[in-house]
Scaffold this motif. Structure first.
Motif, PDB file in Angstrom:
ATOM      1  N   GLY A 167      12.528   5.016   1.278  1.00  9.44           N
ATOM      2  CA  GLY A 167      12.258   3.863   2.134  1.00  9.44           C
ATOM      3  C   GLY A 167      13.343   2.819   2.032  1.00  9.44           C
ATOM      4  O   GLY A 167      13.778   2.247   3.040  1.00  9.44           O
ATOM      5  N   ALA A 168      13.794   2.553   0.805  1.00  6.54           N
ATOM      6  CA  ALA A 168      14.866   1.582   0.602  1.00  6.54           C
ATOM      7  C   ALA A 168      16.132   2.009   1.333  1.00  6.54           C
ATOM      8  O   ALA A 168      16.820   1.193   1.960  1.00  6.54           O
ATOM      9  N   LEU A 169      16.457   3.291   1.262  1.00 11.93           N
ATOM     10  CA  LEU A 169      17.657   3.793   1.944  1.00 11.93           C
ATOM     11  C   LEU A 169      17.550   3.636   3.452  1.00 11.93           C
ATOM     12  O   LEU A 169      18.545   3.326   4.126  1.00 11.93           O
ATOM     13  N   ASN A 170      16.367   3.809   3.992  1.00 17.43           N
ATOM     14  CA  ASN A 170      16.186   3.632   5.435  1.00 17.43           C
ATOM     15  C   ASN A 170      16.399   2.184   5.852  1.00 17.43           C
ATOM     16  O   ASN A 170      16.924   1.908   6.940  1.00 17.43           O
ATOM     17  N   VAL A 171      15.996   1.258   5.004  1.00 16.81           N
ATOM     18  CA  VAL A 171      16.223  -0.158   5.299  1.00 16.81           C
ATOM     19  C   VAL A 171      17.703  -0.502   5.162  1.00 16.81           C
ATOM     20  O   VAL A 171      18.313  -1.084   6.071  1.00 16.81           O
ATOM     21  N   LEU A 172      18.289  -0.131   4.052  1.00 15.81           N
ATOM     22  CA  LEU A 172      19.684  -0.481   3.776  1.00 15.81           C
ATOM     23  C   LEU A 172      20.641   0.203   4.731  1.00 15.81           C
ATOM     24  O   LEU A 172      21.709  -0.344   5.060  1.00 15.81           O
ATOM     25  N   GLY A 173      20.286   1.407   5.161  1.00 14.97           N
ATOM     26  CA  GLY A 173      21.150   2.158   6.058  1.00 14.97           C
ATOM     27  C   GLY A 173      21.358   1.512   7.411  1.00 14.97           C
ATOM     28  O   GLY A 173      22.245   1.916   8.170  1.00 14.97           O
ATOM     29  N   GLN A 174      20.556   0.493   7.716  1.00 15.41           N
ATOM     30  CA  GLN A 174      20.733  -0.221   8.994  1.00 15.41           C
ATOM     31  C   GLN A 174      21.976  -1.101   8.996  1.00 15.41           C
ATOM     32  O   GLN A 174      22.456  -1.492  10.060  1.00 15.41           O
ATOM     33  N   ASN A 175      22.472  -1.436   7.806  1.00 11.15           N
ATOM     34  CA  ASN A 175      23.643  -2.301   7.727  1.00 11.15           C
ATOM     35  C   ASN A 175      24.897  -1.472   7.971  1.00 11.15           C
ATOM     36  O   ASN A 175      25.237  -0.579   7.180  1.00 11.15           O
ATOM     37  N   SER A 177       0.830  -1.207   0.000  1.00  7.76           N
ATOM     38  CA  SER A 177       0.000   0.000   0.000  1.00  7.76           C
ATOM     39  C   SER A 177       0.862   1.255   0.000  1.00  7.76           C
ATOM     40  O   SER A 177       2.010   1.243   0.466  1.00  7.76           O
ATOM     41  N   MET A 178       0.294   2.338  -0.520  1.00 10.20           N
ATOM     42  CA  MET A 178       1.016   3.600  -0.522  1.00 10.20           C
ATOM     43  C   MET A 178       1.360   4.023   0.898  1.00 10.20           C
ATOM     44  O   MET A 178       2.452   4.548   1.153  1.00 10.20           O
ATOM     45  N   ALA A 179       0.448   3.785   1.851  1.00  7.80           N
ATOM     46  CA  ALA A 179       0.702   4.155   3.244  1.00  7.80           C
ATOM     47  C   ALA A 179       1.923   3.430   3.796  1.00  7.80           C
ATOM     48  O   ALA A 179       2.721   4.014   4.549  1.00  7.80           O
ATOM     49  N   GLN A 180       2.098   2.174   3.429  1.00  6.17           N
ATOM     50  CA  GLN A 180       3.265   1.425   3.908  1.00  6.17           C
ATOM     51  C   GLN A 180       4.555   1.952   3.299  1.00  6.17           C
ATOM     52  O   GLN A 180       5.570   2.081   4.000  1.00  6.17           O
ATOM     53  N   PHE A 181       4.528   2.259   1.998  1.00  8.46           N
ATOM     54  CA  PHE A 181       5.722   2.837   1.378  1.00  8.46           C
ATOM     55  C   PHE A 181       6.066   4.178   2.018  1.00  8.46           C
ATOM     56  O   PHE A 181       7.244   4.475   2.275  1.00  8.46           O
ATOM     57  N   GLU A 182       5.065   4.996   2.289  1.00  8.53           N
ATOM     58  CA  GLU A 182       5.311   6.303   2.884  1.00  8.53           C
ATOM     59  C   GLU A 182       5.829   6.176   4.310  1.00  8.53           C
ATOM     60  O   GLU A 182       6.709   6.938   4.733  1.00  8.53           O
ATOM     61  N   ALA A 183       5.309   5.212   5.066  1.00 10.09           N
ATOM     62  CA  ALA A 183       5.784   4.999   6.432  1.00 10.09           C
ATOM     63  C   ALA A 183       7.240   4.552   6.434  1.00 10.09           C
ATOM     64  O   ALA A 183       8.040   4.973   7.295  1.00 10.09           O
ATOM     65  N   LEU A 184       7.599   3.717   5.475  1.00 13.09           N
ATOM     66  CA  LEU A 184       8.986   3.265   5.386  1.00 13.09           C
ATOM     67  C   LEU A 184       9.895   4.451   5.072  1.00 13.09           C
ATOM     68  O   LEU A 184      11.019   4.544   5.580  1.00 13.09           O
ATOM     69  N   ALA A 185       9.401   5.380   4.250  1.00 13.30           N
ATOM     70  CA  ALA A 185      10.202   6.540   3.858  1.00 13.30           C
ATOM     71  C   ALA A 185      10.326   7.563   4.967  1.00 13.30           C
ATOM     72  O   ALA A 185      11.390   8.169   5.147  1.00 13.30           O
ATOM     73  N   ASP A 186       9.244   7.800   5.725  1.00 13.49           N
ATOM     74  CA  ASP A 186       9.297   8.852   6.751  1.00 13.49           C
ATOM     75  C   ASP A 186       9.758   8.350   8.114  1.00 13.49           C
ATOM     76  O   ASP A 186       9.849   9.119   9.072  1.00 13.49           O
ATOM     77  N   GLY A 187      10.063   7.051   8.211  1.00 16.27           N
ATOM     78  CA  GLY A 187      10.606   6.502   9.449  1.00 16.27           C
ATOM     79  C   GLY A 187       9.579   6.024  10.443  1.00 16.27           C
ATOM     80  O   GLY A 187       9.942   5.542  11.528  1.00 16.27           O
ATOM     81  N   SER A 188       8.303   6.104  10.113  1.00 20.55           N
ATOM     82  CA  SER A 188       7.270   5.670  11.056  1.00 20.55           C
ATOM     83  C   SER A 188       7.001   4.170  10.992  1.00 20.55           C
ATOM     84  O   SER A 188       6.291   3.624  11.831  1.00 20.55           O
ATOM     85  N   TYR A 189       7.550   3.507   9.985  1.00 17.03           N
ATOM     86  CA  TYR A 189       7.470   2.046   9.897  1.00 17.03           C
ATOM     87  C   TYR A 189       8.498   1.462  10.865  1.00 17.03           C
ATOM     88  O   TYR A 189       9.678   1.820  10.821  1.00 17.03           O
ATOM     89  N   THR A 190       8.089   0.577  11.744  1.00  9.49           N
ATOM     90  CA  THR A 190       8.994  -0.010  12.725  1.00  9.49           C
ATOM     91  C   THR A 190       9.717  -1.198  12.107  1.00  9.49           C
ATOM     92  O   THR A 190       9.115  -2.250  11.845  1.00  9.49           O
ATOM     93  N   LEU A 191      10.985  -1.015  11.850  1.00 10.78           N
ATOM     94  CA  LEU A 191      11.801  -2.058  11.244  1.00 10.78           C
ATOM     95  C   LEU A 191      12.478  -2.904  12.311  1.00 10.78           C
ATOM     96  O   LEU A 191      13.096  -2.375  13.240  1.00 10.78           O
ATOM     97  N   ALA A 192      12.375  -4.206  12.185  1.00  3.71           N
ATOM     98  CA  ALA A 192      13.135  -5.098  13.049  1.00  3.71           C
ATOM     99  C   ALA A 192      14.569  -5.166  12.545  1.00  3.71           C
ATOM    100  O   ALA A 192      14.843  -4.888  11.373  1.00  3.71           O
ATOM    101  N   ASP A 193      15.496  -5.534  13.414  1.00  2.00           N
ATOM    102  CA  ASP A 193      16.889  -5.663  13.000  1.00  2.00           C
ATOM    103  C   ASP A 193      17.005  -6.681  11.866  1.00  2.00           C
ATOM    104  O   ASP A 193      16.519  -7.816  11.969  1.00  2.00           O
ATOM    105  N   GLY A 194      17.625  -6.266  10.779  1.00  4.84           N
ATOM    106  CA  GLY A 194      17.850  -7.169   9.668  1.00  4.84           C
ATOM    107  C   GLY A 194      16.615  -7.462   8.838  1.00  4.84           C
ATOM    108  O   GLY A 194      16.660  -8.330   7.951  1.00  4.84           O
TER     109      GLY A 194
END
Length: 481
Positions: free
Chosen positions: A292-300, A239-256
């Motif tokens: 959003g992709a950068l926020n995920v990848l930046g965890q490494n 969903s667009m809301a999920q992509f936007e949450a991943l981009a703005d940091g409101s999506y809670t990412l687990a380690d890895g």
């Protein structure tokens, strides 16, 4: 002794698929009423790049490159030949001999993507395979092997040729089901984002899949159900809301946590919608997906390699659709802005290299009178007004394409080509000089900048024409030489 310390923790490669020189010009004129205002325009490394394949065959020819025994390449003396050409090239006037040359022996996105991702020229249709039918290590393989993260993002189906070349291997780009299945089951990429959603049509409208083919772009029905059920390495978002949450940091990412984002469209973000339809407000922006992709990848902590593709620029060029190509190229330009902002906010140019380019030209987009005025540039009609153009093919071209780079290790690209094409002064971007490199040099620069170790020469041979150097050379210096 030269310093061999790896320079880049991260490399971000942005590809506007099918954007010939005229495409970049036209979008800047429509956006800004002038050139020089894009985020990449002040990058310190600027120049041009070849795109030709090893062979135009769609299957391996086993070391027999070229066409009819003649090696492929780029010859500026043939490109800028303004001698009149008689007849038609399909529905287009032949116009000039130079146009005829640029319309011949062109690459497809698979061979071009493979050159960028492996440093090896190959046959059209190949996804990280060489001309002998051997699987090649691509930059994604090397990155993950080194403990870094890999991401691929596109505005078209995520198993299409360009993203596939960085995250999969197949003898045929058209084997979408196997390519997407490999991408899912290998778990190589920490982020995969794009279209191809089987439950939505090209207008983003819900549909019930009626054929196994509807699941081709996402690994087949069984594999896609496993993804949606959470039984793979990936968390699934659509969903667009999920992509936007991943981009703005409101999506809670687990380690890895790894993300497979398939936006709700079976085709593209915007380009594939019905003629006359307004912009689809249910689709995320390409820039949002990249953030959003950068926020995920930046965890490494070890770093990452990210490829972001404006894939539908190419589709609009095939259709000779000026309005849609402007939409797509502007969306790509905005994505570059977002990436630059991410680097300056969350990283730095001391540890991240950004490369902006395309895989090949398409459409031979020139000025409105270019049928009689050879290589007339696209006409600037001011911001918000459609530029004056003419199309000269509905297919890919063998023209040199622009490349911009900035950040850690970008000097490796500046050192990668000394080849000169004096005719580049015909382009509106005259300040970019007259020098060019080969598309295989992009892999070599990224590989070296990230310090990925010794290449297996059996798997990644060095092309004969690689290793030429490239430094910006102003017109005055060239003419004085």
């Amino acid at each position: 002794m030269a310093d061999t310390t790896p320079a880049a923790k991260n490399v971000i490669l942005l590809i506007s698929d099918g954007a010939g020189v005229g495409t970049w010009d036209a979008a800047s004129y429509f956006q800004h009423g002038e050139l020089g205002q894009q985020a990449y325009d002040d990058f310190p490394v600027q120049g041009y790049m070849t795109t030709y394949p090893l062979t135009t065959s769609s299957t391996p020819t086993f070391d027999e490159g070229g066409v009819d025994g003649q090696a492929l390449g780029y010859d500026f003396t043939k490109v800028w030949n303004a001698a009149p050409a008689e007849g038609m090239f399909g529905e287009y006037p032949a116009a000039f001999e130079g146009y005829e040359y640029l319309r011949e022996n062109v690459t497809d996105s698979a061979a071009a993507g493979t050159a960028l991702s492996t440093g090896v020229k190959t046959y059209n249709n190949a996804i990280s395979y060489d001309n002998n039918g051997n699987k090649l290590m691509n930059i994604g393989d090397y990155v993950v092997e080194a403990g870094k993260a890999l991401g691929v993002v596109t505005s078209v189906q995520w198993s299409h040729a360009t993203p596939a070349a960085f995250a999969a291997h197949n003898e045929s780009r058209n084997d979408y089901a196997s390519i997407s299945k490999e991408m899912i089951e290998s778990g190589q990429a920490s982020v995969i984002m794009g279209g191809g959603h089987p439950f939505y049509d090209a207008n983003g409208e819900f549909r019930i899949p009626t054929s196994p083919d509807d699941y081709n772009y996402v690994g087949g029905a069984e594999t896609f159900m496993e993804v949606m059920s959470g039984n793979t390495d990936y968390s699934f978002i659509d969903s667009m809301a999920q992509f936007e949450a991943l981009a703005d940091g409101s999506y809670t990412l687990a380690d890895g946590e790894k993300i497979l984002g398939t936006f709700r469209n079976g085709s593209t973000l915007q380009q594939g919608r019905d003629e006359g339809a307004g912009m689809l407000d249910s689709m995320p922006e390409l820039s949002t997906m990249a953030e959003g992709a950068l926020n995920v990848l930046g965890q490494n902590d070890e770093g990452f390699f990210l490829m972001v593709e404006g894939g539908a620029v190419d589709w609009a060029a095939h259709a000779n659709d000026l309005e849609r190509i402007l939409e797509e190229q502007i969306a790509f330009n905005q994505t570059v802005e977002s990436v630059v902002n991410w680097v300056e906010t969350n990283s730095s140019w001391d540890e991240t290299m950004v490369v902006v380019t395309t895989d090949h030209g398409n459409g031979l987009l020139l000025g409105p009178d270019a049928t009689t005025d050879a290589f007339q540039p696209v006409q600037n009609n001011g911001a918000g007004n459609l530029p004056g153009v003419s199309w000269h093919t509905g297919n890919h071209t063998n023209e040199l394409v622009p490349l911009w780079a900035k950040g850690a290790g970008s000097e490796l690209l500046a050192d990668a080509a000394t080849r000169i094409d004096p005719g580049l002064g015909n382009y509106a971007y005259r300040e970019m000089g007259y020098t060019y490199l080969d598309n295989t040099d992009v892999f070599d620069a990224a590989y070296a900048a990230m310090g990925l170790g010794a290449k297996d020469v059996a798997e990644v041979p060095t092309p004969e024409d690689a290793g030429c150097g490239w430094k910006f050379q102003p017109e005055a210096d060239l003419l004085a030489a």
